[in-house]
Design a protein around this motif. Structure first.
Motif, PDB file in Angstrom:
ATOM      1  N   GLU A 354      64.356  28.101-131.999  1.00  0.00           N
ATOM      2  CA  GLU A 354      63.839  27.079-131.099  1.00  0.00           C
ATOM      3  C   GLU A 354      63.078  27.658-129.909  1.00  0.00           C
ATOM      4  O   GLU A 354      63.241  28.825-129.548  1.00  0.00           O
ATOM      5  N   ILE A 355      62.266  26.810-129.316  1.00  0.00           N
ATOM      6  CA  ILE A 355      61.607  27.086-128.036  1.00  0.00           C
ATOM      7  C   ILE A 355      62.121  26.046-127.045  1.00  0.00           C
ATOM      8  O   ILE A 355      62.222  24.863-127.371  1.00  0.00           O
ATOM      9  N   PHE A 356      62.481  26.483-125.854  1.00  0.00           N
ATOM     10  CA  PHE A 356      62.871  25.509-124.832  1.00  0.00           C
ATOM     11  C   PHE A 356      62.248  25.892-123.492  1.00  0.00           C
ATOM     12  O   PHE A 356      61.787  27.025-123.292  1.00  0.00           O
ATOM     13  N   VAL A 373      60.981  29.633-123.094  1.00  0.00           N
ATOM     14  CA  VAL A 373      61.894  30.615-123.687  1.00  0.00           C
ATOM     15  C   VAL A 373      61.797  30.461-125.200  1.00  0.00           C
ATOM     16  O   VAL A 373      62.161  29.414-125.756  1.00  0.00           O
ATOM     17  N   ASP A 374      61.282  31.493-125.864  1.00  0.00           N
ATOM     18  CA  ASP A 374      61.102  31.463-127.316  1.00  0.00           C
ATOM     19  C   ASP A 374      62.173  32.341-127.945  1.00  0.00           C
ATOM     20  O   ASP A 374      62.106  33.582-127.887  1.00  0.00           O
ATOM     21  N   LEU A 375      63.171  31.703-128.514  1.00  0.00           N
ATOM     22  CA  LEU A 375      64.274  32.456-129.108  1.00  0.00           C
ATOM     23  C   LEU A 375      63.865  33.122-130.407  1.00  0.00           C
ATOM     24  O   LEU A 375      64.455  34.120-130.818  1.00  0.00           O
ATOM     25  N   ASN A 402      61.362  22.436-128.068  1.00  0.00           N
ATOM     26  CA  ASN A 402      62.306  21.518-128.704  1.00  0.00           C
ATOM     27  C   ASN A 402      63.145  20.777-127.665  1.00  0.00           C
ATOM     28  O   ASN A 402      63.598  19.657-127.909  1.00  0.00           O
ATOM     29  N   TRP A 403      63.345  21.402-126.528  1.00  0.00           N
ATOM     30  CA  TRP A 403      64.137  20.784-125.466  1.00  0.00           C
ATOM     31  C   TRP A 403      63.814  21.470-124.148  1.00  0.00           C
ATOM     32  O   TRP A 403      63.114  22.493-124.115  1.00  0.00           O
ATOM     33  N   LEU A 431      70.840  19.061-112.634  1.00  0.00           N
ATOM     34  CA  LEU A 431      70.085  19.696-113.716  1.00  0.00           C
ATOM     35  C   LEU A 431      70.023  18.667-114.830  1.00  0.00           C
ATOM     36  O   LEU A 431      71.023  18.009-115.129  1.00  0.00           O
ATOM     37  N   ARG A 432      68.865  18.531-115.432  1.00  0.00           N
ATOM     38  CA  ARG A 432      68.708  17.489-116.445  1.00  0.00           C
ATOM     39  C   ARG A 432      68.263  18.080-117.767  1.00  0.00           C
ATOM     40  O   ARG A 432      67.226  18.747-117.849  1.00  0.00           O
ATOM     41  N   TYR A 433      69.059  17.823-118.790  1.00  0.00           N
ATOM     42  CA  TYR A 433      68.744  18.247-120.152  1.00  0.00           C
ATOM     43  C   TYR A 433      67.897  17.170-120.811  1.00  0.00           C
ATOM     44  O   TYR A 433      68.230  15.984-120.761  1.00  0.00           O
TER      45      TYR A 433
END
Length: 477
Positions: A354-356, A373-375, A402-403, A431-433
């Motif tokens: 995922e990328i977030f 952040v590219d995992l 993705n999030w 903090l908001r997801y």
């Protein structure tokens, strides 16, 4: 600091017009938590204007009108507390005389010319006030509803009370956001109605303009009232004596300057708690008032950078440098990526492709600081770096995240430093997801746990960082 300039008024006694009676007052039409105390102090600082703490004179005028009409045998309003539909001329003259007996000595005692009144909820009495004071003028004060809601919650941490809030929480028990949204909607509609009925008597002021450029806004107000300019008034507000007793903003007496730092602090207010019909009504007013409207993007990384849709000649803040907390957050994320190993990949297998986005929202419309952040490629890319881009990914053609998770710099710092629990920050919406798909609860929990590991936050499972090594405190970095 420049000295305030007194307006020159020839051959007029203090506080009296050409006919020998006190000049018609200026009324501030406002609601609670909208900056009305600051506006009151700006007015009261002018050498010609006197603006005491809340007197509720408009409501008193209505009560006198009701009693006078009752005695005269005139019809009364069907709504208790509203002005009668037809008030005898004798009642109007008597109310004016009663008010003058109070305000004229007050003006003389203070050596001022013109009385100004700042009482919450005055808009509903505007029609009666124009009969009592045919030359009355109205300063119409507004603040973006989301910031007003946030300020209202801050001012009433143990439950809404005062400011006119009480009846609204009674109608919306368990939903403070909805109660305050209803309050703003009703109050703003009343003020706008006065503007539409008496455009020549009204002057609009937005709180955001007033705290960003107080000299410019004050100059416009003084021109409208017809008094001399007062350069340097933004500083003089806090060096002059003002009457302190009476309802007011609880913070202003321990403030030393007019600051825009209170703008845009409503990121954590959950817009989903405002019912759609109320939100639609609010947004209709926001278009008229020159504010950005409210939708599901509120509090996310896609939220507008400023609350104002138009600047109206007021200085707009330029995009500022990233706050110091940004470097700390970026370092933690980068260090976390370097610690990822096969054990982590196994634990969060579904998230490893995922990328977030991690973002810091800055108040006062000075922009967003964010990182991709590219995992999948184990990389961190700042959106603020010239030419920065998400690395090419065969399995993610558009590079979309993705999030994301977004919050204020202070909230990120407190979480990283261990002064605020990550779950607490999320529960408070500090903090908001944000999920850009429909992944569900368990996926969201896994992503939050992964983020905690990257930031080196302790967890119940191992109380250590990703590799099992204890993470140093922020102060040790």
């Amino acid at each position: 600091m420049e000295q305030l300039n007194s307006a020159i008024v020839p051959d007029l006694d203090v506080g009296r017009g050409l006919n020998g009676r006190p000049m018609d007052p200026v009324f501030v039409l406002c609601m609670g938590r909208s900056g009305s105390t600051l506006l009151r102090l700006i007015l009261d600082t002018h050498p010609d204007l006197a603006c005491p703490p809340e007197t509720n004179i408009p409501a008193l005028c209505t009560q006198l009108a009701v009693v006078w009409s009752l005695i005269e045998g005139a019809p009364l309003s069907l709504e208790r507390g509203d002005a009668p539909p037809a008030i005898p001329d004798a009642a109007i003259a008597g109310i004016r005389q009663t008010m003058d007996l109070m305000t004229a000595p007050y003006l003389a005692r203070r050596g001022k010319r013109l009385y100004c009144d700042k009482s919450l909820g005055t808009a509903r009495y505007a029609e009666l006030l124009t009969r009592i004071y045919p030359n009355a003028r109205f300063i119409c004060l507004f603040r973006h509803p989301m910031d007003m809601i946030s300020s209202g919650i801050e001012a009433c941490p143990w439950g809404l009370n005062g400011y006119g809030f009480d009846q609204y929480i009674a109608g919306s028990p368990g939903n403070t956001v909805m109660a305050l949204a209803r309050y703003w909607n009703d109050q703003a509609h009343e003020i706008v109605a006065v503007e539409e009925q008496h455009p020549d008597k009204c002057y609009r002021v937005r709180y955001e303009d007033m705290v960003r450029d107080p000299e410019h806004v004050a100059a416009g107000i003084f021109d409208f009232i017809g008094v001399g300019q007062a350069p340097g008034i933004a500083e003089a507000v806090f060096t002059r004596d003002h009457e302190r007793f009476g309802p007011a903003d609880h913070k202003i007496w321990y403030t030393g300057e007019i600051s825009p730092e209170s703008i845009g602090r409503s990121d954590s207010v959950p817009v989903g708690l405002i019912p759609p019909p109320i939100l639609e009504s609010i947004n209709g007013l926001l278009d008229k008032l020159g504010y950005v409207t409210i939708d599901e993007k509120w509090g996310t990384a896609d939220m507008p950078a400023t609350l104002l849709a138009s600047a109206d000649g007021v200085k707009v803040p330029e995009r500022s440098a990233p706050p110091p907390e940004a470097a700390v957050l970026a370092e933690r994320l980068a260090a976390g990526l370097t610690r990822l190993d096969s054990a982590c990949s196994a634990r969060w297998q579904a998230q490893m492709a995922e990328i977030f986005t991690v973002a810091i929202r800055q108040p006062n419309g000075v922009g967003l600081v964010s990182w991709h952040v590219d995992l999948g490629t184990n990389t961190l890319a700042s959106d603020d770096q010239p030419g920065a881009a998400v690395p090419d990914r065969p399995d993610n053609d558009d590079g979309d995240a993705n999030w994301s998770i977004v919050g204020a710099a202070r909230s990120w710092l407190e979480v990283i430093d261990g002064r605020m629990n990550l779950s607490t920050a999320l529960r408070r919406n500090e903090l908001r997801y944000c999920d850009f798909g429909d992944s569900g609860f368990f996926v969201a929990e896994a992503r939050i746990a992964l983020l905690a590991a990257l930031l080196g936050l302790p967890s119940v499972t191992d109380n250590t960082a990703v590799t099992g090594e204890q993470v140093p405190a922020l102060a040790d970095l």
